[in-house]
Design a protein around this motif. Structure first.
Motif, mmCIF file in Angstrom:
data_model
loop_
_atom_site.group_PDB
_atom_site.id
_atom_site.type_symbol
_atom_site.label_atom_id
_atom_site.label_comp_id
_atom_site.label_asym_id
_atom_site.label_seq_id
_atom_site.Cartn_x
_atom_site.Cartn_y
_atom_site.Cartn_z
ATOM 1 N N ARG A 188 -28.272 -41.709 4.157
ATOM 2 C CA ARG A 188 -26.849 -41.833 4.405
ATOM 3 C C ARG A 188 -26.778 -40.635 5.905
ATOM 4 N NH1 ARG A 188 -23.734 -38.066 0.803
ATOM 5 N NH2 ARG A 188 -22.205 -38.992 2.191
ATOM 6 N N LEU A 189 -27.470 -41.482 7.130
ATOM 7 C CA LEU A 189 -27.790 -41.397 8.454
ATOM 8 C C LEU A 189 -27.171 -40.957 8.932
ATOM 9 C CD1 LEU A 189 -31.106 -43.335 9.213
ATOM 10 C CD2 LEU A 189 -31.166 -41.247 8.795
ATOM 11 N N ILE A 190 -25.834 -41.734 8.837
ATOM 12 C CA ILE A 190 -24.569 -41.182 9.583
ATOM 13 C C ILE A 190 -24.171 -40.055 9.904
ATOM 14 C CG2 ILE A 190 -23.025 -41.189 7.165
ATOM 15 C CD1 ILE A 190 -21.143 -42.517 9.622
ATOM 16 N N ARG A 191 -24.557 -38.580 9.424
ATOM 17 C CA ARG A 191 -24.841 -37.345 8.643
ATOM 18 C C ARG A 191 -25.685 -36.533 9.927
ATOM 19 N NH1 ARG A 191 -26.788 -34.689 4.982
ATOM 20 N NH2 ARG A 191 -26.234 -32.894 5.782
ATOM 21 N N LEU A 192 -26.257 -37.113 10.303
ATOM 22 C CA LEU A 192 -27.547 -36.698 11.161
ATOM 23 C C LEU A 192 -27.401 -35.987 12.129
ATOM 24 C CD1 LEU A 192 -30.981 -36.516 11.500
ATOM 25 C CD2 LEU A 192 -31.392 -38.309 12.429
ATOM 26 N N PRO A 193 -26.250 -37.444 13.327
ATOM 27 C CA PRO A 193 -26.170 -36.323 14.205
ATOM 28 C C PRO A 193 -25.181 -34.533 14.007
ATOM 29 C CG PRO A 193 -25.891 -38.176 14.368
ATOM 30 C CD PRO A 193 -25.873 -38.319 12.495
ATOM 31 N N ALA A 194 -24.473 -34.984 13.515
ATOM 32 C CA ALA A 194 -23.822 -34.303 13.062
ATOM 33 C C ALA A 194 -25.058 -32.415 12.240
ATOM 34 C CB ALA A 194 -22.631 -34.639 12.118
ATOM 35 N N ALA A 195 -25.583 -32.777 11.256
ATOM 36 C CA ALA A 195 -26.485 -31.865 11.219
ATOM 37 C C ALA A 195 -27.692 -30.996 12.678
ATOM 38 C CB ALA A 195 -27.337 -32.905 10.323
ATOM 39 N N VAL A 196 -27.423 -32.287 13.579
ATOM 40 C CA VAL A 196 -28.768 -31.608 14.464
ATOM 41 C C VAL A 196 -27.836 -30.579 15.337
ATOM 42 C CG1 VAL A 196 -29.792 -32.752 16.580
ATOM 43 C CG2 VAL A 196 -30.359 -33.653 15.239
#
Length: 342
Positions: free
Chosen positions: A114-122
């Motif tokens: 679920r790397l789609i969550r990565l930008p928001a998490a960063v």
């Protein structure tokens, strides 16, 4: 119209041994604007070298690596860069492991599925880190201000106590004591008020002078030839305010302002002595009664000379010329004061 400064690019340390996974992570991070800079470490040695350099804003780490695991990477980061957000990016991360990672200081975790969550998490981790940094900076600034205030209050109270004692010792009557003490305390209060208006950074010489002489101005008897714009630090502003008050009080009682015709001329200049900027100020009384040197210095004279000599590393020369008192005050201005304008 001023241009807005573009936000700085985030610097990301990526601990990932798989080139393919690293490429996928980088592609998702491209959705962040501006696109962050990514430094990849694929081994324990490369990771520790990057930690030593401390040139990053967030850490992304796989959980399983050939030569050590993510928990070890987290512990190293917590020890060396505790303020940098740490996010696990892993293919498998069980609930118990996730909870333990948070307990040890991890900021978040993102599954590789679920790397789609990565930008928001960063972005969220970076925003929270900036907020913590700003909060610590504000708390540190507050602590410094409280310490500085405490220091200034102690110094001010010590000066007030000294003035009270010395004024009492040199006053013949209760009335003269009240008058002299009130004038000196008023001069200190005026200087403090002026410094407060500038957040206790500096005060203009002309303003310090005007605060002192304006209440005594009658018929334009003060003639001020303004020299260069000089900004005084708090110590110099307080010392000169007291000096101006003593000179004004003396002129009213015994000097040029004790009759109807006397006047006071005040001017100053900026000098260079051994490469250091100095202030040279002259107080000149004319048209008053003839003056002569006193048999002994009063507290007012002592206050002027000591404050300029010991507080400002300067000198005061009093000339009891028959035509009127001349007072020359000279002291070095702070070499680091960028607010001195020729």
């Amino acid at each position: 119209m001023p241009l807005d400064h573009a936000p700085a690019r985030a610097r990301i340390l990526l601990l990932e041994d798989s080139p393919l996974d690293a490429e996928l992570i980088a592609e998702h991070l491209e959705k962040i604007s501006p696109v962050p800079e990514i430094r990849r470490a694929s081994s324990r040695a490369a990771y520790m070298e990057a930690l030593d350099e401390r040139d990053f804003d967030v850490i992304l780490s796989d959980f399983s690596l050939p030569d050590f695991d993510g928990m070890a990477a987290l512990e190293l980061a917590a020890a060396q860069v505790p303020d940098v957000p740490f996010i696990f990016v892993s293919g498998v991360l069980g609930e118990e492991v996730a909870i333990e990672s948070f307990r040890r200081g991890a900021t978040d975790y993102v599954l590789k599925q679920r790397l789609i969550r990565l930008p928001a998490a960063v972005e969220r981790a970076l925003a929270e880190a900036r907020e913590r940094t700003e909060r610590r900076r504000a708390e540190h600034q507050k602590e410094l201000l409280v310490r500085e205030l405490s220091h200034r209050v102690k110094n001010t109270m010590a000066m007030v106590m000294s003035i009270v004692r010395r004024t009492a010792r040199n006053s013949g009557t209760v009335e003269s004591y009240v008058e002299n003490l009130s004038g000196r305390l008023r001069a200190m209060a005026d200087a403090h008020a002026l410094l407060f208006e500038s957040n206790w950074t500096d005060a203009e010489l002309l303003q310090v002078l005007e605060r002192t002489i304006t209440p005594h101005e009658q018929g334009n008897r003060f003639h001020v030839t303004a020299g260069p714009l000089i900004h005084l630090d708090p110590k110099a502003a307080l010392a000169l305010s007291l000096a101006f008050n003593e000179l004004t009080t003396n002129a009213i009682k015994y000097g040029a302002l004790s009759n109807a015709d006397g006047q006071v001329a005040i001017d100053w200049s900026r000098e260079e002595i051994d490469g250091e900027p100095w202030l040279a100020l002259r107080w000149c009384e004319i048209g008053g009664p003839a003056v002569s040197p006193p048999h002994e210095d009063g507290f007012g004279t002592t206050l002027i000379q000591r404050s300029i000599r010991y507080e400002l590393r300067g000198e005061t020369v009093l000339d009891y010329a028959e035509a009127g008192l001349i007072c020359d005050i000279r002291f070095p201005l702070s070499a680091s004061d960028e607010n001195i304008i020729s």
